[in-house]
Design a protein around this motif. Structure first.
Motif, PDB file in Angstrom:
ATOM      1  N   UNK A  71       0.829  -1.202   0.000  1.00  0.00           N
ATOM      2  CA  UNK A  71       0.000   0.000   0.000  1.00  0.00           C
ATOM      3  C   UNK A  71       0.865   1.254   0.000  1.00  0.00           C
ATOM      4  N   UNK A  72       1.990   1.215   0.690  1.00  0.00           N
ATOM      5  CA  UNK A  72       2.888   2.368   0.727  1.00  0.00           C
ATOM      6  C   UNK A  72       3.451   2.667  -0.659  1.00  0.00           C
ATOM      7  N   UNK A  73       3.803   1.622  -1.394  1.00  0.00           N
ATOM      8  CA  UNK A  73       4.286   1.834  -2.764  1.00  0.00           C
ATOM      9  C   UNK A  73       3.210   2.487  -3.625  1.00  0.00           C
ATOM     10  N   UNK A  85      -3.403   9.548   3.943  1.00  0.00           N
ATOM     11  CA  UNK A  85      -4.192   8.972   5.027  1.00  0.00           C
ATOM     12  C   UNK A  85      -3.899   7.484   5.197  1.00  0.00           C
ATOM     13  N   UNK A  86      -3.855   6.745   4.101  1.00  0.00           N
ATOM     14  CA  UNK A  86      -3.539   5.315   4.217  1.00  0.00           C
ATOM     15  C   UNK A  86      -2.128   5.120   4.761  1.00  0.00           C
ATOM     16  N   UNK A  87      -1.208   5.981   4.356  1.00  0.00           N
ATOM     17  CA  UNK A  87       0.168   5.833   4.822  1.00  0.00           C
ATOM     18  C   UNK A  87       0.316   6.009   6.324  1.00  0.00           C
ATOM     19  N   UNK A 145       5.825   5.596  12.474  1.00  0.00           N
ATOM     20  CA  UNK A 145       6.819   6.337  11.695  1.00  0.00           C
ATOM     21  C   UNK A 145       6.113   7.320  10.756  1.00  0.00           C
ATOM     22  N   UNK A 146       5.044   7.954  11.244  1.00  0.00           N
ATOM     23  CA  UNK A 146       4.259   8.787  10.337  1.00  0.00           C
ATOM     24  C   UNK A 146       5.042   9.993   9.828  1.00  0.00           C
ATOM     25  N   UNK A 193      -4.760   0.600   0.210  1.00  0.00           N
ATOM     26  CA  UNK A 193      -5.829   0.302   1.146  1.00  0.00           C
ATOM     27  C   UNK A 193      -5.347   0.513   2.567  1.00  0.00           C
ATOM     28  N   UNK A 194      -6.303   0.579   3.492  1.00  0.00           N
ATOM     29  CA  UNK A 194      -5.973   0.617   4.909  1.00  0.00           C
ATOM     30  C   UNK A 194      -5.756  -0.812   5.388  1.00  0.00           C
TER      31      UNK A 194
END
Length: 583
Positions: A24-26, A143-145, A152-153, A206-207
């Motif tokens: 999801x991060x990618x 938001x998902x990140x 580690x936001x 996605x979350x």
């Protein structure tokens, strides 16, 4: 219902699948790459001006009005509100962003290619489309990140914002490599490049279940490797820009290679993030009524509770009756208020002084940055620069923008671990931005290049730090809405500094050349604008210091009240054992 909720109404997981947080991060990085189109206005603004306002003495202010509408809709809070609504979620948010982005640039392509003087109203509508589309990309990706990797936001925000800044420079290379002098086809290319990839990558966005805190070290290592890769790309782009500035041009094919390397970063980032992170696909999500960001609590056994009640004991050994604690009621009330601060809704956040202090600081800082971004072509031409100088200045802005996002993301995360708040880091970033405008007052080309670098560095730093500050102040539960409400500040800053101040002063000193063109040449074109923004940045710096002081006071108050409650509990029930203390 949105496509996401139609497929899986009980989750917000995009296609109803539970993906790995790093996959999801990618995808969120791909979204930010496509959202980077919001920084491209300066690369084609002159062509729009020639089509729409040729010979118009108020052409510059009208052009800035068009840019302002793009900025306003890029930062409009509707995207965050929609994401948090029952009709929102990841998939539908991204689809709306793709449709808006493609439509906006397609219409601008028709304006330039057909030499269509559509008027300022329609031009504002077209820029508003791509601007609002970028806002939907940003809201979904960020938001998902921060929800998937909450511990580690700061690094999450920095990585996404760094790639957002690099995207502008990479796409600018495409302009030089494939579309030199062909602005119309360049706009068509942007419409496809900044919409089609999102339709593929949203499958993985996605979350997910959050990355646990005990994996923080491994997660941080991934981000540092990611920053290293992005830094190498940024250095490559910097060398390319400096070479073009000193030699006047690049050898044939170099622009194509640079653009290809920039695009090739995406699969490299994919491999870096996925490597060692386990399976991408974790299976079908189970139906659940709560978000993954909420911490599940164990329900005590009812029979055991009944037995304890008959024996006169508390319902749960670790759940004492607060009425029996010897704690002052006002302290309990204050403690509740402080804990509520971790999940303030937009309505509650808007009532706090902290929100408006951050809003003022962000509006002044980003408003000054957007003034330089939107007027980069006019600033360089007012100093006698060519179109090539304009391209170099734009590249420097984008590159140092990315450096600022990476440097400030890592440094603010490290400092926050040592009890230095991100708000303080944000304040000094604003001060650096004011210094950039002070340097550009001299209006020499060398000073302007230095100013562009400093402005890009500081503007990127603001974008990397402030979303994490929003999370620190108001929590993650309503992060999308609070973040997008705060993003309205850059629109107001751009309105005041770029559309009103810069345009009015520019038009005051513009002249008509022998060829019939209307231009502004000389230091007077932007000197007053730089002075005003520099002084305003100093004011914003002191507002940021005030915000930092308030954050420290609240943190100390929270710790004091929590310690009072724990002390009262210990006195009432005795010292907790190791297992209870751990629990």
């Amino acid at each position: 219902y949105s496509f996401c909720t139609l497929l899986n109404p009980d989750t917000r997981m995009g296609f109803g699948l539970q993906w790995n947080a790093w996959a999801s991060m990618f995808s969120s990085l791909v979204m930010q790459f496509c959202a980077g189109n919001m920084y491209l206005f300066g690369t084609y603004s002159e062509s729009l001006k020639e089509v729409l306002f040729e010979g118009d003495e108020q052409g510059q202010s009208k052009l800035q009005t068009i840019a302002l509408l793009g900025n306003i809709w890029a930062f409009m809070p509707l995207a965050g509100i929609f994401y948090d609504s029952k009709f929102g979620g990841v998939t539908s948010t991204v689809l709306i962003g793709a449709i808006l982005t493609f439509s906006g640039y397609l219409m601008l392509y028709l304006v330039v290619s057909k030499n269509w003087n559509c008027g300022i109203v329609l031009a504002c509508v077209f820029t508003s489309l791509w601007g609002h589309g970028a806002g939907y990309y940003d809201a979904a990706a960020l938001t998902t990140g921060v929800k998937n990797i909450p511990h580690q936001r700061g690094l999450v925000v920095g990585a996404q914002k760094a790639f957002l800044g690099l995207a502008g420079s990479i796409v600018t290379q495409a302009s030089s490599a494939f579309f030199e002098g062909d602005v119309a086809n360049y706009l068509l290319f942007v419409s496809l490049l900044c919409s089609a990839p999102t339709l593929v990558s949203l499958i993985f966005l996605c979350e997910t279940k959050p990355v646990p805190e005990h994996e923080a070290s491994a997660a941080s290592k991934k981000f540092y490797q990611l920053f290293g890769l992005l830094a190498l790309v940024a250095i490559m782009l910097l060398v390319t820009s400096l070479t073009r500035a000193t030699t006047g041009d690049l050898p044939d094919g170099v622009d194509i290679v640079v653009f290809g390397v920039g695009v090739a970063v995406l699969p490299s980032l994919c491999g870096l993030l996925i490597r060692g992170s386990g399976r991408l696909y974790l299976g079908k999500t189970k139906k659940q009524s709560k978000s993954y960001t909420e911490i599940p609590t164990e329900q005590p056994d009812q029979a055991a509770d009944d037995a304890r009640s008959e024996a006169g004991e508390s319902e749960h050994p670790l759940k004492p009756d607060l009425d029996e604690l010897s704690v002052v009621g006002s302290e309990l009330s204050s403690f509740k208020d402080l804990e509520d601060l971790d999940g303030l809704s937009p309505k509650e956040a808007l009532r706090t002084l902290d929100f408006w202090l951050l809003f003022i600081v962000l509006g002044i800082g980003t408003g000054g940055g957007l003034t330089i971004i939107n007027n980069s072509a006019q600033i360089m031409k007012s100093e006698g620069g060519s179109q090539q100088d304009v391209d170099v200045a734009a590249s420097l802005l984008f590159i140092f923008n990315s450096f600022g996002r990476m440097i400030l993301a890592v440094s603010s995360e490290k400092l926050s671990q040592n009890n230095v708040s991100r708000a303080l880091v944000f304040s000094f970033t604003i001060l650096l931005h004011g210094t950039a405008h002070a340097v550009m007052i001299s209006s020499s080309s060398d000073a302007s290049y230095i100013g562009f670098c400093m402005a890009g560095l500081s503007y990127g730093g603001m974008q990397a730090v402030f979303p994490a500050v929003v999370g620190d102040l108001f929590g993650l539960r309503y992060f999308a809405s609070n973040y997008m409400w705060m993003m309205f500040a850059p629109s107001l800053g751009s309105l005041g500094f770029s559309t009103i101040l810069a345009s009015q002063i520019y038009e005051k000193y513009q002249i008509r050349t022998d060829e019939g063109d209307i231009e502004c040449i000389g230091s007077e074109c932007f000197r007053v604008t730089h002075i005003v923004i520099a002084l305003s940045s100093l004011f914003a710096f002191f507002c940021g210091i005030w915000l930092n002081k308030r954050i420290k006071m609240k943190k100390e108050q929270r710790h004091s009240i929590r310690n009072s409650i724990m002390s009262a509990a210990a006195a009432q029930y005795g010292t907790a054992g190791p297992e209870q203390g751990s629990a």
